[in-house]
Design a protein around this motif. Structure first.
Motif, PDB file in Angstrom:
ATOM      1  N   ASN A 180       0.799  -1.229   0.000  1.00 63.79           N
ATOM      2  CA  ASN A 180       0.000   0.000   0.000  1.00 63.79           C
ATOM      3  C   ASN A 180       0.831   1.277   0.000  1.00 63.79           C
ATOM      4  OD1 ASN A 180      -2.197  -1.728   0.195  1.00 63.79           O
ATOM      5  ND2 ASN A 180      -2.438  -1.447   2.398  1.00 63.79           N
ATOM      6  N   HIS A 181       1.933   1.297   0.740  1.00 63.71           N
ATOM      7  CA  HIS A 181       2.699   2.539   0.878  1.00 63.71           C
ATOM      8  C   HIS A 181       3.414   2.949  -0.407  1.00 63.71           C
ATOM      9  CE1 HIS A 181       6.085  -0.170   1.120  1.00 63.71           C
ATOM     10  NE2 HIS A 181       6.948   0.803   1.361  1.00 63.71           N
ATOM     11  N   LEU A 182       3.463   2.064  -1.390  1.00 66.64           N
ATOM     12  CA  LEU A 182       4.115   2.370  -2.669  1.00 66.64           C
ATOM     13  C   LEU A 182       3.127   2.751  -3.764  1.00 66.64           C
ATOM     14  CD1 LEU A 182       6.766  -0.504  -2.717  1.00 66.64           C
ATOM     15  CD2 LEU A 182       7.159   1.912  -2.185  1.00 66.64           C
ATOM     16  N   HIS A 183       1.834   2.596  -3.515  1.00 67.47           N
ATOM     17  CA  HIS A 183       0.840   2.849  -4.560  1.00 67.47           C
ATOM     18  C   HIS A 183       0.977   4.244  -5.152  1.00 67.47           C
ATOM     19  CE1 HIS A 183      -2.225  -0.456  -3.210  1.00 67.47           C
ATOM     20  NE2 HIS A 183      -1.080  -0.946  -3.593  1.00 67.47           N
ATOM     21  N   ALA A 184       1.051   5.251  -4.299  1.00 63.88           N
ATOM     22  CA  ALA A 184       1.044   6.629  -4.799  1.00 63.88           C
ATOM     23  C   ALA A 184       2.310   6.961  -5.574  1.00 63.88           C
ATOM     24  CB  ALA A 184       0.854   7.600  -3.642  1.00 63.88           C
ATOM     25  N   SER A 185       3.468   6.689  -5.002  1.00 65.16           N
ATOM     26  CA  SER A 185       4.723   7.101  -5.645  1.00 65.16           C
ATOM     27  C   SER A 185       4.928   6.415  -6.990  1.00 65.16           C
ATOM     28  CB  SER A 185       5.910   6.827  -4.720  1.00 65.16           C
ATOM     29  OG  SER A 185       5.993   5.451  -4.384  1.00 65.16           O
ATOM     30  N   VAL A 186       4.645   5.120  -7.061  1.00 66.31           N
ATOM     31  CA  VAL A 186       4.842   4.395  -8.320  1.00 66.31           C
ATOM     32  C   VAL A 186       3.793   4.813  -9.350  1.00 66.31           C
ATOM     33  CG1 VAL A 186       4.918   2.111  -9.384  1.00 66.31           C
ATOM     34  CG2 VAL A 186       5.959   2.478  -7.136  1.00 66.31           C
ATOM     35  N   THR A 187       2.554   5.000  -8.904  1.00 69.66           N
ATOM     36  CA  THR A 187       1.506   5.471  -9.823  1.00 69.66           C
ATOM     37  C   THR A 187       1.868   6.820 -10.409  1.00 69.66           C
ATOM     38  OG1 THR A 187      -0.282   4.244  -8.754  1.00 69.66           O
ATOM     39  CG2 THR A 187      -0.899   6.252  -9.928  1.00 69.66           C
ATOM     40  N   ILE A 188       2.330   7.733  -9.578  1.00 73.03           N
ATOM     41  CA  ILE A 188       2.680   9.070 -10.054  1.00 73.03           C
ATOM     42  C   ILE A 188       3.844   9.018 -11.038  1.00 73.03           C
ATOM     43  CG2 ILE A 188       3.700  11.260  -9.296  1.00 73.03           C
ATOM     44  CD1 ILE A 188       1.866  11.027  -6.803  1.00 73.03           C
ATOM     45  N   GLU A 226      -4.019  -0.966  -7.548  1.00 72.49           N
ATOM     46  CA  GLU A 226      -4.747  -1.784  -6.583  1.00 72.49           C
ATOM     47  C   GLU A 226      -5.290  -0.926  -5.440  1.00 72.49           C
ATOM     48  OE1 GLU A 226      -6.089  -4.596  -5.595  1.00 72.49           O
ATOM     49  OE2 GLU A 226      -5.888  -5.379  -7.622  1.00 72.49           O
ATOM     50  N   LYS A 227      -6.280  -1.461  -4.768  1.00 72.80           N
ATOM     51  CA  LYS A 227      -6.860  -0.779  -3.606  1.00 72.80           C
ATOM     52  C   LYS A 227      -6.086  -1.166  -2.352  1.00 72.80           C
ATOM     53  CE  LYS A 227      -8.122  -4.723  -2.186  1.00 72.80           C
ATOM     54  NZ  LYS A 227      -7.510  -5.291  -0.947  1.00 72.80           N
ATOM     55  N   PRO A 228      -6.151  -0.367  -1.280  1.00 73.46           N
ATOM     56  CA  PRO A 228      -6.600   1.023  -1.267  1.00 73.46           C
ATOM     57  C   PRO A 228      -5.643   1.871  -2.088  1.00 73.46           C
ATOM     58  CG  PRO A 228      -5.454   0.509   0.767  1.00 73.46           C
ATOM     59  CD  PRO A 228      -5.586  -0.782   0.022  1.00 73.46           C
ATOM     60  N   MET A 229      -6.157   2.888  -2.770  1.00 78.35           N
ATOM     61  CA  MET A 229      -5.327   3.591  -3.755  1.00 78.35           C
ATOM     62  C   MET A 229      -4.119   4.275  -3.132  1.00 78.35           C
ATOM     63  SD  MET A 229      -7.644   6.910  -4.803  1.00 78.35           S
ATOM     64  CE  MET A 229      -6.439   7.622  -5.925  1.00 78.35           C
ATOM     65  N   ALA A 230      -4.199   4.625  -1.852  1.00 78.77           N
ATOM     66  CA  ALA A 230      -3.104   5.325  -1.184  1.00 78.77           C
ATOM     67  C   ALA A 230      -3.275   5.142   0.317  1.00 78.77           C
ATOM     68  CB  ALA A 230      -3.118   6.798  -1.559  1.00 78.77           C
ATOM     69  N   ILE A 231      -2.319   5.689   1.080  1.00 82.41           N
ATOM     70  CA  ILE A 231      -2.409   5.578   2.537  1.00 82.41           C
ATOM     71  C   ILE A 231      -2.796   6.906   3.177  1.00 82.41           C
ATOM     72  CG2 ILE A 231      -0.804   3.650   2.598  1.00 82.41           C
ATOM     73  CD1 ILE A 231       1.337   5.585   3.658  1.00 82.41           C
ATOM     74  N   SER A 232      -3.119   7.904   2.357  1.00 85.36           N
ATOM     75  CA  SER A 232      -3.622   9.181   2.875  1.00 85.36           C
ATOM     76  C   SER A 232      -4.415   9.868   1.785  1.00 85.36           C
ATOM     77  CB  SER A 232      -2.476  10.086   3.320  1.00 85.36           C
ATOM     78  OG  SER A 232      -1.752  10.563   2.202  1.00 85.36           O
ATOM     79  N   ALA A 233      -5.285  10.786   2.192  1.00 82.21           N
ATOM     80  CA  ALA A 233      -6.046  11.568   1.218  1.00 82.21           C
ATOM     81  C   ALA A 233      -5.114  12.435   0.387  1.00 82.21           C
ATOM     82  CB  ALA A 233      -7.082  12.428   1.934  1.00 82.21           C
ATOM     83  N   GLY A 237      -9.975   7.808 -10.053  1.00 87.64           N
ATOM     84  CA  GLY A 237      -9.247   8.167  -8.850  1.00 87.64           C
ATOM     85  C   GLY A 237     -10.128   8.884  -7.854  1.00 87.64           C
ATOM     86  N   GLU A 238     -11.032   9.732  -8.353  1.00 91.19           N
ATOM     87  CA  GLU A 238     -11.949  10.450  -7.465  1.00 91.19           C
ATOM     88  C   GLU A 238     -12.839   9.483  -6.695  1.00 91.19           C
ATOM     89  OE1 GLU A 238     -10.846  13.387 -10.691  1.00 91.19           O
ATOM     90  OE2 GLU A 238     -11.266  11.245 -10.564  1.00 91.19           O
ATOM     91  N   GLU A 239     -13.324   8.446  -7.377  1.00 87.84           N
ATOM     92  CA  GLU A 239     -14.140   7.435  -6.701  1.00 87.84           C
ATOM     93  C   GLU A 239     -13.320   6.646  -5.687  1.00 87.84           C
ATOM     94  OE1 GLU A 239     -17.734   6.328  -7.160  1.00 87.84           O
ATOM     95  OE2 GLU A 239     -17.421   8.485  -7.296  1.00 87.84           O
ATOM     96  N   GLY A 240     -12.100   6.319  -6.068  1.00 83.23           N
ATOM     97  CA  GLY A 240     -11.223   5.612  -5.143  1.00 83.23           C
ATOM     98  C   GLY A 240     -10.951   6.416  -3.892  1.00 83.23           C
ATOM     99  N   LEU A 241     -10.790   7.740  -4.047  1.00 85.74           N
ATOM    100  CA  LEU A 241     -10.539   8.614  -2.904  1.00 85.74           C
ATOM    101  C   LEU A 241     -11.758   8.670  -1.985  1.00 85.74           C
ATOM    102  CD1 LEU A 241      -9.046  10.699  -1.233  1.00 85.74           C
ATOM    103  CD2 LEU A 241      -9.667  12.437  -2.940  1.00 85.74           C
ATOM    104  N   LYS A 242     -12.952   8.750  -2.545  1.00 82.92           N
ATOM    105  CA  LYS A 242     -14.154   8.789  -1.714  1.00 82.92           C
ATOM    106  C   LYS A 242     -14.292   7.515  -0.882  1.00 82.92           C
ATOM    107  CE  LYS A 242     -16.982  11.934  -4.518  1.00 82.92           C
ATOM    108  NZ  LYS A 242     -18.225  12.066  -5.316  1.00 82.92           N
ATOM    109  N   SER A 243     -13.978   6.376  -1.486  1.00 84.49           N
ATOM    110  CA  SER A 243     -14.059   5.112  -0.740  1.00 84.49           C
ATOM    111  C   SER A 243     -12.956   5.017   0.297  1.00 84.49           C
ATOM    112  CB  SER A 243     -13.996   3.931  -1.714  1.00 84.49           C
ATOM    113  OG  SER A 243     -15.104   3.970  -2.604  1.00 84.49           O
ATOM    114  N   LEU A 244     -11.762   5.513  -0.036  1.00 86.64           N
ATOM    115  CA  LEU A 244     -10.669   5.555   0.927  1.00 86.64           C
ATOM    116  C   LEU A 244     -11.009   6.458   2.107  1.00 86.64           C
ATOM    117  CD1 LEU A 244      -7.712   5.030   1.816  1.00 86.64           C
ATOM    118  CD2 LEU A 244      -7.050   6.955   0.353  1.00 86.64           C
ATOM    119  N   ASN A 245     -11.655   7.589   1.833  1.00 81.82           N
ATOM    120  CA  ASN A 245     -11.967   8.541   2.903  1.00 81.82           C
ATOM    121  C   ASN A 245     -12.889   7.947   3.966  1.00 81.82           C
ATOM    122  OD1 ASN A 245     -10.392  10.757   2.265  1.00 81.82           O
ATOM    123  ND2 ASN A 245     -11.929  11.668   0.902  1.00 81.82           N
TER     124      ASN A 245
END
Length: 342
Positions: free
Chosen positions: A75-83, A95-102, A315-323
């Protein structure tokens, strides 16, 4: 038609049992590169799918003329590698969860917009036949007002699923950040939003009670109030030792929907007048032997690319579910309900 050239970053269980299999079965996709820090795993998948193996994803991005990647990492690598992939001009299925923070999730979304690439999050429950049929019934209005619900996702834990067993990153707080809530609960927060609309408030108890030598959560019980006014529960657990529960019940004005709760019928609708309708539908995906494994996530991702349309789970939907999940953690910490509009 030119095939979509795909790289899969991470060769653990979710890549092997989901992404790679589904790309291989999609006639519009070609697996070009596979990446894993463990060289033997990358080589094994490269040989199986006639792809090139890498231990450094940045080398794969630079060398392989890719169109898209799947990010199947801790999970902690999702954001950096995606970006990094988005900045390289590639579409990304994360993969979900999309990130570890909003904040991380928002950075992923803004990067996708800046580079005009597609970002899709791997929430597969929206593509389950019973869930889609239930949504049709709910959206039709024929069931009347939704009063309440309960949705559950539990199993014995990721040690039976992860390629690394009990030594998996799933149990490492720094790599996973969230346990059962991120592994299973975020699937259900996405599902309940898909069926009933957005969540307004969250309260939760989150515990580490079933797994030893870890601080990661393994049992969570959340209370959700939807913006529609419906209230219900969301349970996520790694403590269901004799099998899994992936069920959802929705209680409406005119009927009760039992989804993935009956051993024979994926959807049972019991009406207040005494009638019952049993729906014979394709089974939900399962990690059990002989179970359905196709999620349709990859197919929808490839379709979004080839038809140049918005992914079904942005990504917006993923963020709402993560929140919703982040709010559950905050509620447990503060012992207060969390308003998602604030």
């Amino acid at each position: 038609m030119k095939k979509v050239r795909v790289g899969v970053i991470g060769c653990g269980s979710v890549a092997r049992r989901r992404h790679l299999l589904e790309y291989a079965s999609n006639e519009q996709a070609e697996i070009v590169a596979v990446v894993d820090l463990v060289e033997e795993r990358a080589q094994e998948m490269a040989e199986l799918y006639q792809a090139k193996a890498f231990t450094d994803y940045k080398e794969a991005l630079a060398e392989c003329d890719l169109d898209a990647v799947s990010v199947c990492l801790p999970n902690h690598l999702h954001a950096s590698v995606t970006i990094d992939a988005l900045k390289a001009g590639l579409h990304v299925l994360c993969e979900k969860p999309m990130a570890i923070s909003a904040e991380e999730a928002e950075a992923m979304i803004s990067t996708a917009k800046e580079y005009d690439r597609k970002l899709m999050i791997g929430h597969n429950q929206r593509f389950v036949a019973s869930h889609q049929q239930a949504k049709k019934l709910l959206d039709s209005g024929e069931l009347g007002k939704v009063y309440s619900f309960k949705t559950t996702f539990g199993h014995p834990g990721p040690e039976g699923w992860s390629i690394d067993g009990r030594a998996s990153w799933f149990f490492n707080t720094e790599e996973a950040f969230i346990g059962a809530l991120g592994d299973l609960g975020v699937h259900k927060s996405d599902l309940i939003r898909y069926l009933l609309g957005d969540v307004a408030e969250v309260g939760a108890f989150v515990e580490t009670s079933a797994k030893e030598n870890t601080e990661i959560d393994d049992n969570a019980m959340c209370i959700l109030k939807m913006k529609s006014g419906a209230i219900g529960s969301l349970a996520a657990s790694w403590s269901y030792v004799s099998g899994g529960d992936n069920s959802t019940y929705i209680y409406t004005e005119k009927a009760v929907l039992k989804i993935e709760a009956d051993p024979v019928y994926p959807l049972v609708v019991s009406y207040s007048n005494g009638d019952t309708v049993n729906y014979e539908l394709a089974k939900i995906q399962s990690n059990e032997e002989g179970g359905q494994t196709k999620t349709y996530v990859v197919d929808r991702f490839i379709e979004a690319i080839t038809q140049d349309k918005e992914p079904l789970i942005t990504g917006e939907e993923g963020l709402k579910s993560l929140n919703v999940i982040l709010a559950a953690l905050e509620s447990n910490r503060t012992k207060r309900f969390v308003n998602l509009d604030q």
